[in-house]
Design an enzyme around this catalytic site. Structure first.
Site, mmCIF file in Angstrom:
data_model
loop_
_atom_site.group_PDB
_atom_site.id
_atom_site.type_symbol
_atom_site.label_atom_id
_atom_site.label_comp_id
_atom_site.label_asym_id
_atom_site.label_seq_id
_atom_site.Cartn_x
_atom_site.Cartn_y
_atom_site.Cartn_z
ATOM 1 N NE ARG A 263 -2.963 0.302 3.322
ATOM 2 C CZ ARG A 263 -2.310 0.577 4.462
ATOM 3 N NH1 ARG A 263 -1.654 1.714 4.592
ATOM 4 N NH2 ARG A 263 -2.326 -0.271 5.463
ATOM 5 C CE1 TYR B 161 -17.556 10.571 -16.480
ATOM 6 C CE2 TYR B 161 -16.349 10.651 -14.411
ATOM 7 C CZ TYR B 161 -17.139 9.971 -15.312
ATOM 8 O OH TYR B 161 -17.529 8.681 -15.044
ATOM 9 C CG ASP C 49 -9.559 15.463 -15.577
ATOM 10 O OD1 ASP C 49 -8.893 14.892 -16.468
ATOM 11 O OD2 ASP C 49 -10.506 14.913 -14.991
ATOM 12 C CE LYS D 76 -12.691 7.671 -19.570
ATOM 13 N NZ LYS D 76 -12.871 7.025 -18.304
HETATM 14 N N1 PLP Z 1 -11.944 12.730 -15.584
HETATM 15 C C1 PLP Z 1 -12.447 12.696 -16.838
HETATM 16 C C2 PLP Z 1 -12.234 13.870 -17.741
HETATM 17 C C3 PLP Z 1 -13.163 11.587 -17.283
HETATM 18 O O1 PLP Z 1 -13.650 11.575 -18.539
HETATM 19 C C4 PLP Z 1 -13.356 10.498 -16.395
HETATM 20 C C5 PLP Z 1 -14.109 9.301 -16.815
HETATM 21 O O2 PLP Z 1 -14.726 9.281 -17.865
HETATM 22 C C6 PLP Z 1 -12.838 10.575 -15.095
HETATM 23 C C7 PLP Z 1 -12.121 11.704 -14.735
HETATM 24 C C8 PLP Z 1 -13.026 9.450 -14.126
HETATM 25 O O3 PLP Z 1 -12.156 8.403 -14.407
HETATM 26 P P1 PLP Z 1 -12.440 6.839 -14.122
HETATM 27 O O4 PLP Z 1 -13.583 6.440 -14.979
HETATM 28 O O5 PLP Z 1 -11.138 6.194 -14.476
HETATM 29 O O6 PLP Z 1 -12.758 6.709 -12.673
#
Ligand code: PLP
Length: 381
Positions: A46, A98, A170, A195
């Site tokens: 961890r 998101y 992000d 992604k």
């Molecule tokens: N940030 C963005 C821009 C996203 O498109 C997503 C998911 O689609 C996330 C964060 C969240 O990621 P995760 O699905 O890996 O938890």
């Protein structure tokens, strides 16, 4: 070394004992101590795991940060980010965000006293107007999901510095190959590594990268304390994926641009959102601050009633909820990724039922365009 070379070399030379070119997977929960008060550098997985460490070092290097931390999903990374703040703190975030991040803020952290104001982060003046005396951070998705709005990260970085805010970007849609927010003034970068970084629709992962050791130490503490750490197998898969990131993203961007141009001229399509199109308001900013425009294209059909038939007629593109992988995926944000946003917020932002989001994969561009063309004309495969 340029970034594509760095990416290919992720993990190389990390096992001098055997000379393994592919970094080993260490599925060990714990590590033997040579003696009391002694450590190999690894005690308990961890806290630190050798395979995760290789991944985290590669990510820190390609983002240009002090340290990177790998989480079991993008949402786990964002949850840990929220834990950096305290009840009574206020955050400003992109309004086109998101849906899962919106849900985390509104349905979880609001109850713990963290308040978020959503604003158009493409306009630094609207960010300035949203600030309060207790504002601690600015979170920008760049480009935003799903409408692909582009913010001037340098301008926002200056504003954040002047106001003493933590600036978080992000960068999921562009990856460090195309955009390096820490060089433009961000303090922390977030990724859903599920992604483009993962790139094969076969793993879930998240990343936080901190520019300064001070933030890295706080994230390290939370990472170990809350335990949301990426397992060794997924860490290895991600190291493997980083090696092909540059070629995948280059090809995906080229195809996305061709797809966006095709959609722009199609009679069944009323609007196309892609930052690489000449009239996109963010194009000039990305030309300055990024290496490309990404591989996500959103568009509107003439009527929401056509969406279901369009999805059913697709043969190549798969109707599924993610982006960034080798396989082209199609999503209806209002019904899937953003369904937890209140309908009036979706309506105001334009995340309506006629909107389709396309994550362009690695198929032959002509095959993909032919598939879209057939489906737009309502012909089943
Ligand atoms: N940030 C963005 C821009 C996203 O498109 C997503 C998911 O689609 C996330 C964060 C969240 O990621 P995760 O699905 O890996 O938890």
């Amino acid at each position: 070394m340029r970034i594509d070379t760095r990416l290919v070399r992720a993990g190389l030379g990390t096992d001098p004992r055997t000379g393994a070119v592919s970094t080993p997977i260490h599925p060990s929960a714990t590590f033997a101590h040579p003696g009391l008060g002694q450590s190999t550098g690894f005690d308990y997985s961890r806290t630190a795991n050798p395979t995760r460490r290789v991944l985290e070092q590669a990510l820190a290097e390609v983002e240009g940060g002090a340290r990177a931390f790998a989480f079991p999903s993008g949402m786990a990374a964002l949850t840990t980010l929220c834990l950096l703040f305290r009840p009574g703190d206020h955050l400003v975030a992109s309004d086109d965000l998101y849906g899962g991040t919106y849900r985390l803020f509104e349905r979880v952290f609001r109850e713990y006293g963290l308040e978020v104001t959503y604003t158009d982060t493409t306009a630094p003046e609207s960010v300035g107007a949203a600030l309060r005396p207790n504002t601690r951070a600015l979170l920008v998705e760049n480009p935003t999901n799903p409408l692909l709005k582009v913010a001037d990260l340098e301008a926002l970085g200056r504003l954040a510095r002047d106001r003493g805010l933590v600036f978080v970007v992000d960068s999921t849609f562009l990856t460090p190959y195309l955009q390096r927010p820490l060089e433009l003034g961000a303090d922390i970068v977030v990724h859903s590594a599920t992604k483009f970084l993962g790139g094969h629709n076969d793993l879930l992962a998240g990343v936080l990268v901190a520019r300064e050791p001070e933030w890295a130490e706080r994230i390290e503490f939370l990472h170990n304390t809350t335990g949301a750490v990426l397992d060794p197998f997924s860490s290895w898969l991600l190291v493997r994926s980083l090696k092909t990131l540059a070629v995948r993203v280059e090809r995906q961007c080229r195809t996305a641009e061709a797809v966006a141009r095709f959609l722009l001229g199609h009679p069944e399509v009323t609007r196309v959102y892609y930052p690489g199109l000449p009239d996109h308001p963010g194009r000039e900013i990305l030309e300055r601050q990024a290496r490309g425009f990404g591989a996500v294209v959103s568009f509107r059909l003439r009527s929401a009633d056509q969406v279901s038939g369009f999805l059913e007629s697709l043969r190549l593109a798969t109707f599924a909820e993610s982006l960034g992988g080798a396989e082209t995926l199609v999503t209806v944000p209002s019904r899937q990724t953003h369904c937890d946003m209140p309908p009036e917020v979706r309506e105001r932002l334009g995340v309506t039922d006629d909107l389709v989001r396309l994550s362009v994969g690695l198929e032959n561009p002509e095959d993909l365009i032919a598939d879209l063309d057939r489906a737009l004309q309502g012909e089943s495969g």
